[in-house]
Design a protein around this motif. Structure first.
Motif, PDB file in Angstrom:
ATOM      1  N   GLN A   1       3.768 -12.864 -10.201  1.00 47.74           N
ATOM      2  CA  GLN A   1       2.943 -12.052 -11.095  1.00 47.74           C
ATOM      3  C   GLN A   1       2.932 -10.620 -10.587  1.00 47.74           C
ATOM      4  O   GLN A   1       2.532 -10.350  -9.465  1.00 47.74           O
ATOM      5  CB  GLN A   1       1.495 -12.578 -11.137  1.00 47.74           C
ATOM      6  N   ARG A   2       3.336  -9.702 -11.478  1.00 47.94           N
ATOM      7  CA  ARG A   2       3.370  -8.300 -11.114  1.00 47.94           C
ATOM      8  C   ARG A   2       2.648  -7.500 -12.174  1.00 47.94           C
ATOM      9  O   ARG A   2       2.563  -7.895 -13.333  1.00 47.94           O
ATOM     10  CB  ARG A   2       4.808  -7.787 -10.991  1.00 47.94           C
ATOM     11  N   LEU A   3       2.130  -6.321 -11.790  1.00 52.99           N
ATOM     12  CA  LEU A   3       1.399  -5.508 -12.740  1.00 52.99           C
ATOM     13  C   LEU A   3       2.216  -4.299 -13.189  1.00 52.99           C
ATOM     14  O   LEU A   3       1.930  -3.704 -14.216  1.00 52.99           O
ATOM     15  CB  LEU A   3       0.085  -5.011 -12.107  1.00 52.99           C
ATOM     16  N   HIS A   4       3.190  -3.990 -12.378  1.00 55.27           N
ATOM     17  CA  HIS A   4       3.934  -2.762 -12.693  1.00 55.27           C
ATOM     18  C   HIS A   4       5.411  -3.045 -12.962  1.00 55.27           C
ATOM     19  O   HIS A   4       5.952  -4.016 -12.416  1.00 55.27           O
ATOM     20  CB  HIS A   4       3.784  -1.761 -11.528  1.00 55.27           C
TER      21      HIS A   4
ATOM     22  N   LYS B   1       9.928   1.007 -12.230  1.00 54.01           N
ATOM     23  CA  LYS B   1       9.173   2.000 -11.478  1.00 54.01           C
ATOM     24  C   LYS B   1       8.936   1.567 -10.042  1.00 54.01           C
ATOM     25  O   LYS B   1       9.097   2.336  -9.098  1.00 54.01           O
ATOM     26  CB  LYS B   1       7.814   2.240 -12.152  1.00 54.01           C
ATOM     27  N   TYR B   2       8.498   0.324  -9.870  1.00 53.10           N
ATOM     28  CA  TYR B   2       8.233  -0.219  -8.521  1.00 53.10           C
ATOM     29  C   TYR B   2       9.021  -1.503  -8.362  1.00 53.10           C
ATOM     30  O   TYR B   2       8.829  -2.439  -9.133  1.00 53.10           O
ATOM     31  CB  TYR B   2       6.726  -0.524  -8.329  1.00 53.10           C
ATOM     32  N   SER B   3       9.997  -1.482  -7.396  1.00 54.90           N
ATOM     33  CA  SER B   3      10.803  -2.695  -7.204  1.00 54.90           C
ATOM     34  C   SER B   3       9.936  -3.796  -6.610  1.00 54.90           C
ATOM     35  O   SER B   3       8.832  -3.546  -6.098  1.00 54.90           O
ATOM     36  CB  SER B   3      11.963  -2.365  -6.244  1.00 54.90           C
TER      37      SER B   3
ATOM     38  N   ALA C   1       0.830  -1.205   0.000  1.00 57.53           N
ATOM     39  CA  ALA C   1       0.000   0.000   0.000  1.00 57.53           C
ATOM     40  C   ALA C   1       0.862   1.251   0.000  1.00 57.53           C
ATOM     41  O   ALA C   1       0.517   2.243  -0.634  1.00 57.53           O
ATOM     42  CB  ALA C   1      -0.932  -0.008   1.222  1.00 57.53           C
ATOM     43  N   ILE C   2       1.989   1.180   0.665  1.00 57.14           N
ATOM     44  CA  ILE C   2       2.884   2.335   0.687  1.00 57.14           C
ATOM     45  C   ILE C   2       3.626   2.430  -0.644  1.00 57.14           C
ATOM     46  O   ILE C   2       3.725   3.490  -1.240  1.00 57.14           O
ATOM     47  CB  ILE C   2       3.877   2.221   1.860  1.00 57.14           C
ATOM     48  N   LYS C   3       4.062   1.240  -1.108  1.00 55.36           N
ATOM     49  CA  LYS C   3       4.917   1.214  -2.292  1.00 55.36           C
ATOM     50  C   LYS C   3       4.197   1.743  -3.522  1.00 55.36           C
ATOM     51  O   LYS C   3       4.744   2.540  -4.293  1.00 55.36           O
ATOM     52  CB  LYS C   3       5.418  -0.208  -2.541  1.00 55.36           C
ATOM     53  N   PHE C   4       2.912   1.259  -3.680  1.00 55.06           N
ATOM     54  CA  PHE C   4       2.225   1.625  -4.917  1.00 55.06           C
ATOM     55  C   PHE C   4       1.391   2.882  -4.726  1.00 55.06           C
ATOM     56  O   PHE C   4       0.181   2.891  -4.937  1.00 55.06           O
ATOM     57  CB  PHE C   4       1.343   0.442  -5.398  1.00 55.06           C
TER      58      PHE C   4
ATOM     59  N   GLY D   1      -3.610   4.556  -3.153  1.00 50.62           N
ATOM     60  CA  GLY D   1      -2.546   4.486  -4.146  1.00 50.62           C
ATOM     61  C   GLY D   1      -3.045   4.457  -5.577  1.00 50.62           C
ATOM     62  O   GLY D   1      -4.163   4.891  -5.863  1.00 50.62           O
ATOM     63  N   ILE D   2      -2.164   3.909  -6.455  1.00 48.10           N
ATOM     64  CA  ILE D   2      -2.447   3.961  -7.882  1.00 48.10           C
ATOM     65  C   ILE D   2      -3.560   3.015  -8.295  1.00 48.10           C
ATOM     66  O   ILE D   2      -4.206   3.207  -9.322  1.00 48.10           O
ATOM     67  CB  ILE D   2      -1.162   3.652  -8.707  1.00 48.10           C
ATOM     68  N   GLY D   3      -3.767   1.963  -7.525  1.00 50.66           N
ATOM     69  CA  GLY D   3      -4.816   0.985  -7.873  1.00 50.66           C
ATOM     70  C   GLY D   3      -4.490   0.221  -9.145  1.00 50.66           C
ATOM     71  O   GLY D   3      -3.404   0.379  -9.709  1.00 50.66           O
ATOM     72  N   PHE D   4      -5.425  -0.608  -9.594  1.00 50.70           N
ATOM     73  CA  PHE D   4      -5.189  -1.378 -10.845  1.00 50.70           C
ATOM     74  C   PHE D   4      -6.548  -1.851 -11.372  1.00 50.70           C
ATOM     75  O   PHE D   4      -7.584  -1.751 -10.689  1.00 50.70           O
ATOM     76  CB  PHE D   4      -4.243  -2.555 -10.618  1.00 50.70           C
TER      77      PHE D   4
END
Ligand code: ATP
Ligand code: MG
Lengths: 521, 188
Positions: free
Chosen positions: A455-458, A462-464, A409-412, A439-442
């Protein structure tokens, strides 16, 4: 009446014919009796008249010669007729010339009075009076009157009664015998029918047939009965045949079903075997991942330490390219260390070293936030929470869970500084926690995908991250018997939900046993 | 009972008026008490009814029926009054007074009074074999060959009959009359 209804038809027919014949006979007797009585009355009147005339004829001389004694003697001759109770001869002037009394108690007066009253004979009460003129050679010389007490008539009556009773008795006897014989004409076929019906209902033998006699209603009944029996028999045969077919079909279907069941059993057995295999391979895989990550840590730490040492000790001595390469190597090594530690965390979840205990979930969240203290400070995030309940769980795993979710939640976060809120509601025997961010949501179509490992979305630039965090979360929640899901929209923040069942000790016990088993293998 | 008796009386009165036999019957309702010869006159008429005469006893088919009184007449007018208008078997009744027994042969009934007692044998002889009924006023008449004789019994007129004498004369007497009479036979 009910007793009469229960009577056999044999007796009913006999009785009916008896009643009919006896009634007819009685009526005939009564009519005949009335007729006979009438005739007897007429006869009596006539014979009284004849007697009076005879007396008149014989007594004319005694009147003419004024000899009452002789007239009295003539009247006295009436004594041979027991019916005559009084008699009198009257002179023309009405003077009683001679009288006769059967009994001393008899009075003459009525005779006199009534004799003058009517010249015709008539019945008075139980008496009959007859008055006749006495004519001699065309001259009226006096009257004679007779009074009969109808003793003859009562003789006739009683005689007739006796005869009628005798005839009646005789006729009843003969009628009874005749009726007994004749009723068979009607009842025999009916009784035969009844007997057949009884036999059929007792033996269930529909091949029985009634002998048909005559073309009357009973004959028709018997024929219909036989037809009915034929139909029943036919239906029986059909039923038997149908039953045979049915049995055959049932047997066939049973065989099919047995085959099917056999197949299904095989399939199930296969399924069970496959499941077992899968479980074993899963366990093997986890074991492998753990062992690999664990064993990979040591050489990787050496690589990371020495490349870092190389960079520190030779700072500025290597060429710019070499320095860049060494930095890459250090980065890679550090990332690999993260990856391995994450993998170890993932693999460790199932191993569950500590037994579950009841703890305040708020404390667990605080521990997670402590771990994240540096990140929170850097990002300027604000983490708030409602009052959080006690939960029965593996506390270190739940700390990990909170840490991952709040960390994400902090990261994104987007342009705004992150705000995170944690709350919990208790419902349906479980506690539902939610972690909400701004945050940015998805796109919500990825809601299931993000819980799959790696599985990652970003973009990593940009986001480690390694894409293991949420997979670990899912594993921890499921390890506790709960569910995890997410609601999110792009740019609108995300809310992660997970549930932890309230105390279910036996289930936990079972889980423990299972994990002990897995560890052993 | 009272009304019946009244009706009876009325009926009987009607019968009396109607009946021709009125005068022949002694009557309590009458004004006249019948005398002995009233009765005897009626009896003479009654004899004519209870005795049958052969046709040979009459001169012709239409000859009257004659009742004769022989000798002195004790009846006076009574006999004529009694017989007036009467018929016997279609013949007119006549009365005759005769003096001699021989005159009696044309009579059907001959009455002999007490005066003729002495002449009785002559009368019987004169009428022997003829169909003439002889009636005597004297009781002994029948014992002496007469056919019927009167007799007084407690002031009631009764009759004696000598059937033998009647039979011999060719007459026949009704058994009814015979029954009422005292049967007497001739004394030798
Ligand atoms: N709070 C969030 N807001 C937006 N996207 C998120 C959030 N949490 C997770 N995601 C998306 O889900 C992906 C998977 O997250 P996950 O935690 O498994 O991996 P990571 O955070 O990228 O790496 P790791 O947690 O292993 O260091 C992320 O890469 C990100 O795209
Ligand atoms: Mg993460």
């Amino acid at each position: 009446m009910r007793r009469l209804a229960a009577l056999s038809i044999r007796w009913k027919v006999t009785l009916a014919s008896m009643i009919a014949s006896v009634t007819v006979l009685a009526v005939a007797c009564a009519v005949f009796f009335a007729h006979e009585l009438g005739r007897a009355r007429v006869n009596l009147g006539r014979s009284l008249q004849v007697r009076a005339d005879t007396i008149g004829l014989v007594s004319a001389a005694s009147i003419l010669f004024d000899d009452p004694k002789a007239a009295g003697e003539i009247l006295e001759a009436s004594r041979v007729d027991p019916g005559i109770v009084t008699a009198a001869i009257y002179a023309l002037d009405g003077r009683p010339f001679a009288t006769y009394r059967r009994r001393a108690s008899e009075e003459n007066a009525p005779v006199v009075a009534l004799a003058a009253d009517t010249m015709e004979g008539r019945f008075v009460g139980d008496r009959r009076l007859v008055t006749r003129p006495i004519d001699f050679k065309g001259k009226r010389v006096g009257f004679v009157a007779l009074e009969s007490d109808l003793a003859d008539l009562s003789d006739v009556k009683s005689g007739f009664m006796l005869a009628a009773l005798l005839v009646l008795a005789l006729c009843i006897g003969i009628g009874w015998l005749l009726a007994l014989q004749l009723q068979r004409l009607v009842t025999r076929p009916i009784l035969a029918l009844v007997e057949s019906a009884r036999t059929i209902s007792r033996d269930r033998d529909y091949s029985v047939r009634v002998v048909v006699r005559g073309g009357d209603e009973i004959g028709v009944l018997a024929r219909s009965f036989n037809e009915m029996l034929e139909q029943v028999e036919e239906r029986d045969v059909e039923l038997e045949a149908a039953r045979g077919t049915l049995e055959h079909r049932v047997a066939a279907r049973t065989r099919e079903l047995q085959l099917e069941i056999g197949e299904r059993c095989q399939v199930q057995a296969t399924l069970v075997r496959q499941t077992e295999e899968l479980t074993r391979s899963n366990a093997d895989l986890e074991q492998f991942a753990y062992v690999a990550s664990h064993d990979l840590q040591e050489p990787l730490r050496i690589v990371a330490s020495y490349t870092q040492l190389l960079a520190e000790t030779h700072d500025g001595q290597l060429g710019p390219d070499a320095e860049k390469y060494v930095r890459y190597a250090v980065d890679g090594a550090l990332r690999m260390q993260n990856l391995i530690s994450d993998l170890l965390a993932y693999a460790r979840v199932a191993r569950a070293p500590a037994p579950p205990q009841t703890v305040a979930s708020g404390d667990l969240l605080s521990r997670a936030l402590d771990n994240l203290q540096l990140t929170i400070e850097e990002s300027g995030a604000r983490v708030t929470h409602d009052e959080l309940p006690m939960v029965r769980c593996n506390s270190s795993q739940l700390v990990q869970l909170f840490q991952n979710l709040v960390g994400n939640a902090i990261k994104f976060h987007g342009e705004r500084s992150p705000k995170i809120h944690v709350e919990a509601v208790c419902r349906d025997g479980e506690t539902e926690f939610s972690v909400r961010d701004n945050g940015i949501g998805f796109d919500s179509k990825y809601a299931a995908k993000i819980f799959v490992i790696f599985q990652r979305l970003h973009a990593r630039g940009k986001y480690s991250g390694t894409g293991i965090g949420l997979a670990v979360c899912k594993k921890i929640v499921e390890h506790h018997g709960g569910r995890i899901w997410v609601e999110s929209r792009v740019g609108q923040g995300s809310t992660f939900f997970f549930t932890i069942p309230q105390a279910a000790p036996d289930r936990e016990a079972k889980e423990e046993v299972r994990h002990v088993g897995v560890e052993a293998s | 009972m009272v009304t019946s008796s009244r009706r009876l009386v009325a009926g009987l009165l009607a019968a009396l008026v109607w009946s021709a036999a009125l005068r022949t019957v002694p009557t309590a309702a009458g004004t006249r008490t019948p005398t002995e010869y009233d009765v005897k006159a009626v009896y003479l008429l009654n004899f004519a009814r209870f005795v049958e005469w052969p046709d040979a006893g009459f001169a012709t088919a239409t000859a009257p029926f004659a009742i004769c009184v022989l000798g002195s007449d004790p009846f006076g007018s009574t006999l004529d009054e009694t017989l007036a208008g009467e018929t016997i078997a279609g013949r007119n009744l006549v009365t005759r007074r005769i003096a001699h027994p021989t005159d009696a042969t044309t009579c059907q009934i001959v009455f002999t009074g007490a005066s003729e007692t002495t002449r009785l044998p002559a009368i019987v002889d004169a009428l022997a074999g003829r169909p003439v009924l002889t009636v005597g006023d004297e009781t002994a008449f029948t014992q002496r060959g007469g056919m019927i004789s009167f007799r007084l019994e407690q002031s009631t007129v009764r009759i004696d009959v000598n059937p033998e004498a009647i039979r011999r004369s060719g007459l026949s007497m009704s058994s009814q009359l015979l029954r009422l009479a005292r049967i007497v036979s001739a004394q030798p």
